[in-house]
Design an enzyme around this catalytic site. Structure first.
Site, PDB file in Angstrom:
ATOM      1  N   HIS A   1       0.983  -1.776  -0.130  1.00  0.00           N
ATOM      2  CA  HIS A   1      -0.115   0.088   0.151  1.00  0.00           C
ATOM      3  C   HIS A   1       1.184   1.296  -0.675  1.00  0.00           C
ATOM      4  CE1 HIS A   1      -3.099  -2.920   0.664  1.00  0.00           C
ATOM      5  NE2 HIS A   1      -3.770  -2.219  -0.180  1.00  0.00           N
TER       6      HIS A   1
ATOM      7  N   GLU B   1     -10.861 -10.893  -4.441  1.00  0.00           N
ATOM      8  CA  GLU B   1      -9.682 -10.744  -4.628  1.00  0.00           C
ATOM      9  C   GLU B   1      -9.145 -12.392  -3.579  1.00  0.00           C
ATOM     10  OE1 GLU B   1      -8.804  -7.500  -2.588  1.00  0.00           O
ATOM     11  OE2 GLU B   1     -10.645  -7.145  -1.032  1.00  0.00           O
TER      12      GLU B   1
ATOM     13  N   ASP C   1      -5.059  -8.750  -4.003  1.00  0.00           N
ATOM     14  CA  ASP C   1      -4.830  -9.662  -3.184  1.00  0.00           C
ATOM     15  C   ASP C   1      -5.053 -10.819  -3.946  1.00  0.00           C
ATOM     16  OD1 ASP C   1      -4.302  -8.181  -0.717  1.00  0.00           O
ATOM     17  OD2 ASP C   1      -6.495  -7.307  -1.215  1.00  0.00           O
TER      18      ASP C   1
ATOM     19  N   CYS D   1      -9.811  -3.385 -10.435  1.00  0.00           N
ATOM     20  CA  CYS D   1      -9.020  -2.279 -10.224  1.00  0.00           C
ATOM     21  C   CYS D   1      -8.090  -2.328  -9.475  1.00  0.00           C
ATOM     22  CB  CYS D   1      -9.795  -1.871  -9.160  1.00  0.00           C
ATOM     23  SG  CYS D   1     -10.337  -2.766  -7.670  1.00  0.00           S
TER      24      CYS D   1
HETATM   25  C1  PEP Z   1      -6.481  -5.476  -5.048  1.00  0.00           C
HETATM   26  O1  PEP Z   1      -6.610  -6.071  -3.615  1.00  0.00           O
HETATM   27  O2  PEP Z   1      -6.439  -5.981  -5.952  1.00  0.00           O
HETATM   28  C2  PEP Z   1      -7.146  -4.125  -4.639  1.00  0.00           C
HETATM   29  C3  PEP Z   1      -7.735  -3.136  -5.427  1.00  0.00           C
HETATM   30  O3  PEP Z   1      -7.537  -3.936  -3.454  1.00  0.00           O
HETATM   31  P1  PEP Z   1      -6.044  -3.245  -2.675  1.00  0.00           P
HETATM   32  O4  PEP Z   1      -4.879  -3.056  -3.163  1.00  0.00           O
HETATM   33  O5  PEP Z   1      -6.569  -2.268  -1.997  1.00  0.00           O
HETATM   34  O6  PEP Z   1      -5.388  -4.350  -1.281  1.00  0.00           O
HETATM   35 MG    MG Z   2      -7.414  -6.404  -1.974  1.00  0.00          MG
END
Ligand code: PEP
Ligand code: MG
Length: 573
Positions: free
Chosen positions: A191, A433, A457, A504
């Site tokens: 993140h 995910e 994820d 996403c």
């Molecule tokens: C993902 O896991 O692909 C996602 C978009 O969520 P995050 O990156 O916030 O875990």
């Molecule tokens: Mg995620």
């Protein structure tokens, strides 16, 4: 250390930055125990530190109250009250009287309260543990004479180097001042990396410990495109990088012709291209590129840099502001996805051995129900002011989605009774995910109004590779055939069940994957603001027939390397 040298890591945020090194070290506090010969002096030292702490805290509280309101100021003021608490003080002074150092006495007394509060069943009491932890850290820094780092106020031209930086530290960086980030740890979809991309700060992660050998002030070039950092560059290297920086800027400028254009394939198919956002300014920037909405609002990013939990009212205003920035375009608001590598200290999350497999995302929300209910009410109320949809993170099965839906319906009823406006038809979707969610897609389609593929994820859970661990970063790849098969499976299920589906995760932004995603039938992409224009361009270069041909070949391959190399060869620029 001096002389030109290059460190390699993973390319985490594109761009090339020149600057001067600021090496951030979380100074080890070392042992707090010391032989005390003069108890009176030690007591005086402690009391002076308490006075200083209270003075600093009161001034900070006044500043915050001015900027963010009395309630926020009072939360900070609370810490000054806590340190003056007679029980806590009595414990500390008693320990000092029995010849413990002020640091050791304070630390042990705080630990007592931290353990006590952490063990509580009550969420609000557990949150107080985070306050005490914070207080202990600040008081120890004062007693030991260690400076606090204000990440929001770094000098222009800073290249920030650290072994690790928390998402909350990255979230307050000012991109006008920070030329680049180089971290010892972390992978491309950690993140902190996602935030660096959102802020458009070039970043290289996972260069391991050698990053800490840098001298403060040393010249550093951060190459976020190739994933390397050059320290003390000589003339030749410097001029190579000046050219590369110009080239990169020209490439960015050339993409400006795609601003505000519709996203269409070479054979005219309209594709939705949305942006991911973690702040109001991301939403504004994304709107400026002319995207089709927010495909993922990471609500937890809005609250990283704070000491207290946002209330319903504050959340409502923020979501409303984001919907306003979208001017009628849809914003997908994901409910709080804490846990994993995202901790909000004031939530009093319990330390877990495997946080990515622990109480994260929807699991956390269902456990902390009253917090979840307030969160849902805030989103529902904001939905009256734009086009919102709700997204649930970290789903593994049907029951949790049903429970979330039940709670959502109950909160709608609460608002109806209060005569508060909201969008009765606000869709509720789920992140796909986890492998379980992929395989259960048909059943989940009956519970959810839409799917959003979270490949960040999904990659870590499918391959069993921690997305933030630099030591296994070479194994973390969405080019792995297993990922492609799972994504294809979900898109087929969505088509069969008539469920709208988007993506996403960061894979949506990788232009080497664009033909595969188009061929699988993905029509809804959501990427970081910085990736909107490159992805719009990449989509415009492919016809369905060409994308199908490349994908057919790719799906014959059986190793990650073969898939990656093949797709990179086929990539159109
Ligand atoms: C993902 O896991 O692909 C996602 C978009 O969520 P995050 O990156 O916030 O875990
Ligand atoms: Mg995620």
């Amino acid at each position: 250390m001096s002389g030109e040298r290059v460190l390699y890591g993973v390319a985490a945020s594109p761009g090339i930055g020149f600057g001067h090194a600021l090496v951030y070290r979380e100074k080890p506090m070392g042992s707090l125990e010391r032989e005390i010969t003069d108890v009176k002096m030690e007591l005086e030292r402690y009391r002076n530190a308490v006075d200083t702490f209270c003075r600093i805290t009161e001034a900070k509280a006044d500043r915050v109250a001015e900027m963010a309101g009395k309630e926020q100021g009072d939360i900070i003021r609370c810490q000054a009250e806590m340190i003056r608490d007679p029980y806590l003080n009595g414990q500390v002074e008693g320990r000092i009287a029995s010849r413990q150092s002020a640091e050791a006495a304070l630390s042990a007394s705080c630990d007592f309260y931290i353990d006590l509060f952490t063990a509580s069943e009550e969420e609000t009491t557990r949150q107080r543990a985070a306050d005490v932890r914070d207080l202990r850290g600040s008081m120890l820094r004062l007693l030991l004479g260690l400076p606090e780092t204000d990440f929001s106020a770094l000098q222009p031209g800073t290249v920030l180097l650290a072994e690790e930086l928390s998402p909350s530290a990255v979230s307050v960086l000012n991109s006008a001042n920070v030329a680049g980030i180089v971290l010892g740890k972390g992978g491309p979809t950690s993140h902190s990396a996602i935030l660096a991309r959102a802020l458009e700060i070039p970043a290289v992660l996972g260069v391991e410990d050698r990053v800490m050998d840098t001298e403060i002030g040393e010249t550093v070039i951060v190459d976020g495109n190739r994933g390397c950092a050059v320290f003390s560059p000589g003339h030749v290297m410097r001029s190579v990088y000046e050219d590369r920086q110009k080239e990169f800027q020209q490439l960015r400028a050339s993409l400006r012709v795609f601003v505000g254009r519709e996203t269409v394939t070479a054979d005219g198919e309209r594709i939705r291209l949305c942006s991911n956002a973690g702040s109001v300014s991301d939403a504004v920037r994304a709107a400026g590129y002319g995207c089709d909405g927010i495909g993922l609002l990471r609500t937890e990013f809005l609250y990283l840099d704070r000491t207290s939990q946002p209330g319903e009212e504050e959340q409502f205003h923020t979501y409303r502001q984001i919907l306003g920035a979208m001017r009628g375009k849809r914003a997908t608001i994901r409910t709080l996805d804490v846990g994993g590598d995202k901790n909000l200290p004031y939530l009093g999350q319990i330390k877990e051995d495997n946080p990515f497999l622990g109480c994260r995302g929807l699991r956390f929300s269902l456990r902390e129900e009253s917090m979840f209910r307030a969160h849902l009410r805030a989103v529902l109320r904001a939905s009256a002011f734009g086009k919102a949809q709700l997204l649930l993170p970290m789903v593994t099965g049907v029951e949790e989605v049903r429970r979330a839906r039940e709670i959502l319906e109950e909160e709608k009823e609460v608002l109806r009774r209060r005569n508060v406006a909201f969008d009765e038809n606000m869709p509720m979707g789920i992140m796909i995910e986890t492998v379980a969610a992929c395989l259960m897609a048909d059943a989940l389609a009956k519970e959810a109004d839409f799917f959003s593929l979270g490949t960040n994820d999904l990659t870590q859970y499918t391959l069993g590779v921690d997305r933030g661990n630099a030591r296994v970063a070479h194994l973390y790849s969405y080019f792995h055939p297993a990922l492609l098969w799972l994504v294809r499976h979900v898109l087929e299920s969505a088509r069969r069940t008539g469920t709208p589906v988007g993506m996403c995760g960061e894979a949506a932004a990788d232009t080497a994957l664009t033909p595969v995603l188009l061929s699988f039938g993905l029509k809804d992409f959501s990427v970081a603001p910085v990736s909107v224009l490159p992805v719009r361009k990449a989509i415009s270069l492919w016809t369905k027939e060409e994308a199908d041909a490349v994908t057919q070949e790719a799906m014959q391959l059986s190793t990650e390397q073969e898939v990656r190399e093949y797709l990179k060869e086929q990539e159109k620029t």
